[in-house]
Design a protein around this motif. Structure first.
Motif, PDB file in Angstrom:
ATOM      1  N   VAL A 265       0.849  -1.195   0.000  1.00 46.13           N
ATOM      2  CA  VAL A 265       0.000   0.000   0.000  1.00 46.13           C
ATOM      3  C   VAL A 265       0.883   1.243   0.000  1.00 46.13           C
ATOM      4  CG1 VAL A 265      -1.739   1.320   1.270  1.00 46.13           C
ATOM      5  CG2 VAL A 265      -1.861  -1.178   1.189  1.00 46.13           C
ATOM      6  N   GLU A 266       0.778   2.051  -1.038  1.00 43.12           N
ATOM      7  CA  GLU A 266       1.587   3.256  -1.158  1.00 43.12           C
ATOM      8  C   GLU A 266       0.902   4.427  -0.458  1.00 43.12           C
ATOM      9  OE1 GLU A 266       2.334   3.956  -5.263  1.00 43.12           O
ATOM     10  OE2 GLU A 266       3.325   2.024  -5.581  1.00 43.12           O
ATOM     11  N   THR A 267       1.674   5.159   0.332  1.00 39.56           N
ATOM     12  CA  THR A 267       1.113   6.322   1.030  1.00 39.56           C
ATOM     13  C   THR A 267       1.849   7.610   0.669  1.00 39.56           C
ATOM     14  OG1 THR A 267       2.553   5.851   2.930  1.00 39.56           O
ATOM     15  CG2 THR A 267       0.286   4.994   3.012  1.00 39.56           C
ATOM     16  N   VAL A 268       3.194   7.577   0.647  1.00 42.11           N
ATOM     17  CA  VAL A 268       4.000   8.762   0.379  1.00 42.11           C
ATOM     18  C   VAL A 268       5.178   8.395  -0.512  1.00 42.11           C
ATOM     19  CG1 VAL A 268       3.399   9.861   2.587  1.00 42.11           C
ATOM     20  CG2 VAL A 268       5.434   8.389   2.443  1.00 42.11           C
ATOM     21  N   GLU A 269       5.970   9.411  -0.884  1.00 43.28           N
ATOM     22  CA  GLU A 269       7.199   9.176  -1.637  1.00 43.28           C
ATOM     23  C   GLU A 269       8.260   8.668  -0.657  1.00 43.28           C
ATOM     24  OE1 GLU A 269       7.772   9.355  -4.828  1.00 43.28           O
ATOM     25  OE2 GLU A 269       5.742  10.024  -5.322  1.00 43.28           O
ATOM     26  N   LEU A 270       8.499   7.386  -0.653  1.00 44.38           N
ATOM     27  CA  LEU A 270       9.386   6.791   0.338  1.00 44.38           C
ATOM     28  C   LEU A 270      10.807   7.344   0.266  1.00 44.38           C
ATOM     29  CD1 LEU A 270       8.287   3.040   0.142  1.00 44.38           C
ATOM     30  CD2 LEU A 270       7.511   4.787   1.752  1.00 44.38           C
ATOM     31  N   SER A 271      11.270   7.692  -0.928  1.00 42.93           N
ATOM     32  CA  SER A 271      12.635   8.176  -1.073  1.00 42.93           C
ATOM     33  C   SER A 271      12.871   9.507  -0.364  1.00 42.93           C
ATOM     34  CB  SER A 271      12.991   8.310  -2.556  1.00 42.93           C
ATOM     35  OG  SER A 271      12.129   9.242  -3.187  1.00 42.93           O
ATOM     36  N   GLU A 272      11.795  10.188   0.038  1.00 42.87           N
ATOM     37  CA  GLU A 272      11.920  11.469   0.741  1.00 42.87           C
ATOM     38  C   GLU A 272      11.965  11.299   2.262  1.00 42.87           C
ATOM     39  OE1 GLU A 272      12.251  14.521  -0.443  1.00 42.87           O
ATOM     40  OE2 GLU A 272      12.102  13.993  -2.575  1.00 42.87           O
ATOM     41  N   ALA A 289      17.563   8.243  17.235  1.00 39.13           N
ATOM     42  CA  ALA A 289      18.226   7.134  17.922  1.00 39.13           C
ATOM     43  C   ALA A 289      18.945   6.270  16.891  1.00 39.13           C
ATOM     44  CB  ALA A 289      17.203   6.295  18.684  1.00 39.13           C
ATOM     45  N   PRO A 290      20.171   5.798  17.176  1.00 36.33           N
ATOM     46  CA  PRO A 290      20.910   4.999  16.198  1.00 36.33           C
ATOM     47  C   PRO A 290      20.138   3.779  15.706  1.00 36.33           C
ATOM     48  CG  PRO A 290      22.347   5.631  18.010  1.00 36.33           C
ATOM     49  CD  PRO A 290      20.949   6.022  18.410  1.00 36.33           C
ATOM     50  N   ASN A 291      19.360   3.149  16.599  1.00 39.26           N
ATOM     51  CA  ASN A 291      18.635   1.940  16.216  1.00 39.26           C
ATOM     52  C   ASN A 291      17.214   2.233  15.757  1.00 39.26           C
ATOM     53  OD1 ASN A 291      17.790   2.706  18.788  1.00 39.26           O
ATOM     54  ND2 ASN A 291      17.291   0.614  19.401  1.00 39.26           N
ATOM     55  N   LYS A 292      16.921   3.490  15.444  1.00 41.62           N
ATOM     56  CA  LYS A 292      15.585   3.861  14.978  1.00 41.62           C
ATOM     57  C   LYS A 292      15.310   3.215  13.627  1.00 41.62           C
ATOM     58  CE  LYS A 292      11.914   6.687  14.813  1.00 41.62           C
ATOM     59  NZ  LYS A 292      11.287   6.063  13.633  1.00 41.62           N
ATOM     60  N   ALA A 293      14.155   2.590  13.504  1.00 40.07           N
ATOM     61  CA  ALA A 293      13.777   1.969  12.236  1.00 40.07           C
ATOM     62  C   ALA A 293      13.737   3.011  11.126  1.00 40.07           C
ATOM     63  CB  ALA A 293      12.406   1.306  12.375  1.00 40.07           C
ATOM     64  N   VAL A 294      14.099   2.611   9.943  1.00 35.27           N
ATOM     65  CA  VAL A 294      14.033   3.402   8.716  1.00 35.27           C
ATOM     66  C   VAL A 294      15.090   4.503   8.653  1.00 35.27           C
ATOM     67  CG1 VAL A 294      12.570   4.688   7.110  1.00 35.27           C
ATOM     68  CG2 VAL A 294      11.537   2.986   8.634  1.00 35.27           C
ATOM     69  N   VAL A 295      15.165   5.365   9.673  1.00 37.13           N
ATOM     70  CA  VAL A 295      15.996   6.559   9.573  1.00 37.13           C
ATOM     71  C   VAL A 295      17.154   6.601  10.568  1.00 37.13           C
ATOM     72  CG1 VAL A 295      14.144   7.954   8.600  1.00 37.13           C
ATOM     73  CG2 VAL A 295      14.411   7.834  11.087  1.00 37.13           C
ATOM     74  N   ALA A 299      20.337   1.663  10.794  1.00 34.47           N
ATOM     75  CA  ALA A 299      19.308   0.922  10.063  1.00 34.47           C
ATOM     76  C   ALA A 299      19.876   0.147   8.884  1.00 34.47           C
ATOM     77  CB  ALA A 299      18.208   1.877   9.598  1.00 34.47           C
ATOM     78  N   PHE A 300      20.914   0.687   8.243  1.00 32.35           N
ATOM     79  CA  PHE A 300      21.518   0.005   7.098  1.00 32.35           C
ATOM     80  C   PHE A 300      23.032  -0.086   7.277  1.00 32.35           C
ATOM     81  CE2 PHE A 300      17.601   1.965   5.649  1.00 32.35           C
ATOM     82  CZ  PHE A 300      16.955   0.876   5.089  1.00 32.35           C
ATOM     83  N   ALA A 301      23.457  -0.251   8.518  1.00 35.65           N
ATOM     84  CA  ALA A 301      24.882  -0.364   8.828  1.00 35.65           C
ATOM     85  C   ALA A 301      25.203  -1.814   9.161  1.00 35.65           C
ATOM     86  CB  ALA A 301      25.239   0.531  10.009  1.00 35.65           C
ATOM     87  N   PRO A 323      18.259   0.241   0.968  1.00 37.21           N
ATOM     88  CA  PRO A 323      18.267   1.533   1.652  1.00 37.21           C
ATOM     89  C   PRO A 323      17.844   2.687   0.754  1.00 37.21           C
ATOM     90  CG  PRO A 323      20.512   0.707   1.294  1.00 37.21           C
ATOM     91  CD  PRO A 323      19.579  -0.402   0.991  1.00 37.21           C
ATOM     92  N   GLU A 324      18.089   2.571  -0.559  1.00 33.32           N
ATOM     93  CA  GLU A 324      17.705   3.637  -1.484  1.00 33.32           C
ATOM     94  C   GLU A 324      16.197   3.864  -1.496  1.00 33.32           C
ATOM     95  OE1 GLU A 324      21.504   1.799  -2.491  1.00 33.32           O
ATOM     96  OE2 GLU A 324      19.465   0.949  -2.340  1.00 33.32           O
ATOM     97  N   THR A 325      15.443   2.850  -1.090  1.00 32.81           N
ATOM     98  CA  THR A 325      13.987   2.968  -1.057  1.00 32.81           C
ATOM     99  C   THR A 325      13.553   4.157  -0.220  1.00 32.81           C
ATOM    100  OG1 THR A 325      13.749   0.570  -1.270  1.00 32.81           O
ATOM    101  CG2 THR A 325      11.828   1.782  -0.462  1.00 32.81           C
ATOM    102  N   VAL A 326      14.263   4.395   0.890  1.00 29.75           N
ATOM    103  CA  VAL A 326      13.887   5.482   1.801  1.00 29.75           C
ATOM    104  C   VAL A 326      14.926   6.602   1.807  1.00 29.75           C
ATOM    105  CG1 VAL A 326      12.441   4.064   3.294  1.00 29.75           C
ATOM    106  CG2 VAL A 326      14.903   4.187   3.740  1.00 29.75           C
ATOM    107  N   GLY A 327      15.688   6.695   0.725  1.00 31.61           N
ATOM    108  CA  GLY A 327      16.655   7.774   0.613  1.00 31.61           C
ATOM    109  C   GLY A 327      17.915   7.583   1.418  1.00 31.61           C
ATOM    110  N   ARG A 328      18.279   6.339   1.703  1.00 32.04           N
ATOM    111  CA  ARG A 328      19.457   6.047   2.514  1.00 32.04           C
ATOM    112  C   ARG A 328      20.547   5.390   1.672  1.00 32.04           C
ATOM    113  NH1 ARG A 328      18.668   5.456   7.927  1.00 32.04           N
ATOM    114  NH2 ARG A 328      20.920   5.724   7.970  1.00 32.04           N
TER     115      ARG A 328
END
Length: 527
Positions: A265-272, A289-295, A299-301, A323-328
């Motif tokens: 289900v798409e809600t927003v532009e995930l890359s932003e 927080a370092p262990n915060k989901a997504v951001v 998260a991608f370390a 990670p590129e999915t959410v701009g990471r």
């Protein structure tokens, strides 16, 4: 509740297909500018609120709750400013269940109001000193008034998770009958479990469009948001980074990625999402927080040798989504668990090749350094490799002198750098001595039109105080990440003076970003 969209809630492609077939649409309402600002210690300036609102709009958030018009003149001016930005999003104001609040919202030029009315007996009787019958009657009258004035209206049943469900249905029905666009189930104090959220929203959804507003006091904000969507909610209230009262609201970025990744289900532009998270973190001064989901930073370390090796072979091996999915970007972190594959890949990013024997020695030294409770930066790795290979590196940027003052009205700093043999002196001002010193360094490395610096296009990506010892002789460790083109480097420096540590780290990072043997690059810059 075992069936969110008509398919099993898992990460398989089949569940995404089922979800898409169900043609469910879910939108997000962001309340960072209102509920998020109610977090202790958070106060946003008009400029910051405008910046956050524009970032939300870039991400495609459907509704932006700009504030509460009844708060005061300053808040109303800010809401009016956000409403005048020309956003694609619907801009709303929070309003209590009184006509005066609706009038104030109208004066701000918003598109709609989030009309909060008491739903639980605790709020009905003790907070506002009313009765169920009066609340139902007044809600209907107020909705009709707001609709007559052209507003989009959402009625929020405050403390709905502790309300009698029969009364909550009665209240929602009265709101819809009066013309409300939707009714919101509000878990105001983070009280509900997912079964309660699902039951309440399911009953409310039979009456008309329903939204959900969940808090994280029990750590169930996300669970209750998904349970609400399963029950029929098609609008989820959230805040960026989960900032908000007490334990905060459900995090917008987590709702967005969970609905997309697990249910299609798409809600927003995930890359932003990452840029949005950083805008809000900077504005609120609430770090991620370092262990915060997504951001979060981690998260991608990847540090573990097994995980790093697997990730290098297959990027999806130890990540749920790219990670590129959410701009990471993916990061290989150096530490006590670093293996040969990770160290070799990290060195390769800096153009350093090592033999197998050299690699074993580099890994051993990295692990030894990390065992001594030291964070291993890119600069540490490169210095170790240089030592193992017996290479001497000529610095291209040196810090010769630094002075900083903060006792006057405007903090100032001056630096003297040596850049490729040229003496560069510059000064700067800022919000504090560190900010002033960083400004001075930027000015110095930028050079002049006649003598530009090859480091002028470097950018400071992150800055953090990593550790402070106690006592009057405290030592602070500052870590910076800088980028230039497609290269990045992390460097840490420790000093009894935070300004000195900051400038030293920044200058060392700049120096590491400029390969000593890149004569062609120097020639281009000199031209």
């Amino acid at each position: 509740m075992n069936d969110l969209f008509g398919g099993s809630p898992n990460n398989t492609s089949q569940s995404k297909t089922d979800a898409q077939d169900a043609e469910r649409e879910v939108d997000l309402l962001d309340t960072t500018l209102r509920d998020g600002e109610q977090a202790p210690g958070v106060s946003l300036t008009p400029d910051e609120k405008a910046d956050v609102a524009k970032a939300l709009d870039r991400a495609g958030v459907s509704v932006v709750e700009a504030g509460s018009a009844c708060t005061g003149d300053g808040e109303r001016a800010t809401i009016e400013r956000v409403a005048g930005l020309g956003l694609d999003a619907r801009v709303t104001s929070f309003a209590r269940g009184v006509r005066g609040d609706v009038d104030l919202a109208l004066d701000c030029g918003v598109d709609g109001v989030n009309l909060v009315v008491p739903a639980s007996d605790r709020h009905v009787e003790e907070k506002v000193g009313s009765s169920r019958e009066e609340v139902v009657e007044e809600t209907g009258e107020l909705v009709a008034y707001a609709k007559d004035h052209g507003l989009w209206v959402e009625v929020i049943g405050e403390d709905g998770s502790r309300a009698d469900l029969d009364f909550l249905e009665r209240l929602a029905e009265a709101a819809h009958d009066a013309g409300a666009d939707r009714f919101c189930f509000a878990d105001t104090v983070g009280h509900a479990g997912p079964e309660r959220a699902y039951e309440a929203v399911s009953r409310l959804a039979d009456l008309g469009p329903v939204s959900t507003h969940t808090h994280d006091d029990l750590g169930l904000g996300m669970t209750n948001a998904l349970a609400s969507v399963a029950g029929g909610a098609d609008l989820v209230h959230a805040t960026v980074n989960g900032v908000g009262e007490r334990a905060g609201n459900v995090a917008l970025e987590e709702v967005a990625i969970a609905l997309d990744h697990s249910y299609g289900v798409e809600t927003v532009e995930l890359s932003e999402l990452y840029d949005l998270a950083r805008v809000v973190a900077d504005a609120t001064d609430v770090p991620l927080a370092p262990n915060k989901a997504v951001v979060g930073e981690n998260a991608f370390a990847h540090e573990s040798g097994i995980h790093t090796d697997g990730t290098l072979k297959d990027e999806r091996m130890y990540e749920p989504y790219p990670p590129e999915t959410v701009g990471r970007e993916r990061r290989l972190v150096l530490g006590k668990h670093t293996g040969r594959a990770g160290a070799k890949a990290a060195l390769a990013e800096h153009g350093v090749e090592v033999g197998e024997d050299e690699l074993r020695e580099v890994v051993a030294r990295v692990q030894d350094l990390a065992e001594r409770n030291k964070r291993v930066t890119d600069a540490d790795l490169l210095a170790i490799a240089e030592d193992v290979q017996g290479r001497d590196r000529d610095r291209r940027i040196e810090l010769r002198e630094l002075t900083a003052t903060s006792g006057g009205a405007i903090p100032t700093a001056s630096v003297e750098l040596e850049v490729d043999g040229d003496r560069r002196v510059a000064s700067g001002t800022g919000d504090g001595p560190v900010d002033a010193a960083v400004t001075a360094v930027r000015e110095a490395v930028s050079g002049s039109p006649d003598s530009p610096s090859v480091a002028a296009d470097a950018h400071l990506e992150s800055y953090r105080v990593d550790a402070i010892t106690g006592g009057t002789d405290a030592v602070v460790t500052v870590e910076v990440e800088m980028t230039r083109g497609d290269r990045s480097v992390t460097v840490a420096a420790s000093d009894g003076d935070i300004t000195s540590a900051s400038v030293t780290a920044m200058v060392d990072a700049l120096d590491r970003l400029l390969p000593a043997d890149d004569e062609a690059e120097r020639a281009v810059a000199d031209d």
